[in-house]
Design an enzyme around this catalytic site. Structure first.
Site, mmCIF file in Angstrom:
data_model
loop_
_atom_site.group_PDB
_atom_site.id
_atom_site.type_symbol
_atom_site.label_atom_id
_atom_site.label_comp_id
_atom_site.label_asym_id
_atom_site.label_seq_id
_atom_site.Cartn_x
_atom_site.Cartn_y
_atom_site.Cartn_z
ATOM 1 N N ASN A 89 43.815 84.302 -12.069
ATOM 2 C CA ASN A 89 44.473 83.512 -11.271
ATOM 3 C C ASN A 89 43.654 81.685 -12.033
ATOM 4 O OD1 ASN A 89 41.711 82.377 -10.427
ATOM 5 N ND2 ASN A 89 42.144 82.836 -8.455
ATOM 6 N N GLU B 214 37.465 77.974 -8.386
ATOM 7 C CA GLU B 214 38.939 78.500 -7.651
ATOM 8 C C GLU B 214 40.171 77.432 -7.580
ATOM 9 O OE1 GLU B 214 39.579 81.921 -7.882
ATOM 10 O OE2 GLU B 214 37.826 83.103 -6.522
ATOM 11 N N HIS C 226 40.903 81.124 -12.966
ATOM 12 C CA HIS C 226 39.513 80.407 -12.654
ATOM 13 C C HIS C 226 37.721 80.770 -13.853
ATOM 14 C CE1 HIS C 226 37.927 84.796 -10.562
ATOM 15 N NE2 HIS C 226 37.173 84.621 -11.849
ATOM 16 N N ASP D 98 27.054 81.906 -12.842
ATOM 17 C CA ASP D 98 27.681 82.416 -11.132
ATOM 18 C C ASP D 98 26.867 83.531 -10.903
ATOM 19 O OD1 ASP D 98 29.123 84.299 -12.613
ATOM 20 O OD2 ASP D 98 30.935 83.108 -11.787
#
Ligand code: GLP
Length: 264
Positions: free
Chosen positions: A136, A143, A138, A67
């Site tokens: 979280n 996400e 990801h 990314d």
């Protein structure tokens, strides 16, 4: 999923580096998927040592990063291109022309995402993907609520991720809210996954990924469907796993049957 529990983050890095080194030795022209964040930094240190000692060479390796932030250029100290050059590439014998990271500042991020998918296909796909995990759940910047069939695309970051990554930006500095990320389906097509997680702030995400149901609310849980995923965690990140004693006994047996060549 193979779950390996190590005593601390250094041991996680050593173990992770053994899998990556083995991959490169077995196939010198491997295509590696690379990750950013603080977790893989020690692993990259191990790979640099192995390269300096002549045990592995990246001369024929190609890499694709997961990314990149949108809206900051490559020279920005928080861009993932800057991070990779600084943390790994400038210390090893890789040809920079063979290192791919999405371009976050083209002005056409959706087009760039499509091009990136095509580049991965052109290079024959990713042999081994290194992953971290967000608090979280990801992976990359996929996400919670990301489609489990997603391809490389633009994602808006959650408040949690913005908060977690704010430590890298000074208060007055612009912090990007969007990124280009490989999709979950893109990651699922990689032949082997080595995911590292360390620290108690990752314990809940690790629990959801390994022992929870498969859900877009924990994108990493999709890796339960991947045929060759190795999760390497330290004791702190493993603390919520119900079956941790089982994973340890399986690992003792696996090591006995398949002793890993030492690349340290
Ligand atoms: C970022 C990256 C992820 C990384 C995650 C965790 O959001 N896009 O690839 O896994 O952060 O980072 P850290 O290892 O610093 O906890």
């Amino acid at each position: 999923m193979r779950v390996i529990i190590e005593a601390n983050s250094q041991q996680v890095a050593v173990k992770g580096a053994q899998f990556v080194s083995q991959q490169i030795v077995n196939k010198p022209d491997s295509v590696l998927g690379l990750a950013t964040g603080s977790t893989p930094v020690e692993l990259y240190g191990q790979l640099i040592n192995a390269c300096e000692a002549g045990r592995i060479s990246f001369a024929d390796v190609t890499s694709f990063n997961l990314d990149e932030y949108i809206g900051i250029d490559e020279q920005h100290s928080q861009s993932y291109r800057y991070f990779m050059n600084d943390t790994l590439f400038k210390h090893i014998d890789i040809d920079l022309a063979n290192t791919y990271i999405p371009l976050g500042n083209t002005g056409y991020p959706e087009q760039e995402a499509k091009n990136y998918e095509a580049q991965i296909v052109n290079r024959g796909g990713i042999d081994l993907q290194i992953l971290g995990i967000g608090s979280n759940g990801h992976i990359g910047f996929n996400e919670p609520s990301s489609s489990l069939q997603s391809r490389t695309r633009v994602k808006t970051l959650t408040e949690q991720t913005m908060y977690d990554n704010s430590r890298y930006f000074s208060p007055a500095e612009y912090q990007p809210e969007c990124a280009i990320t490989m999709g979950i389906a893109t990651i699922m097509e990689t032949k082997k996954v080595v995911l590292l997680a360390t620290g108690s702030n990752k314990a809940a995400a690790v629990k959801a990924m390994v022992e929870g149901g498969i859900s877009s609310m924990c994108p990493a849980s999709m890796l339960q469907m991947h045929p060759d995923t190795i999760v390497i965690v330290d004791e702190d990140a493993a603390q919520d796993l119900s079956l941790r004693e089982y994973y340890r006994s399986v690992e003792r047996m696996t090591e006995k049957m398949n002793p890993m060549e030492a690349f340290q």
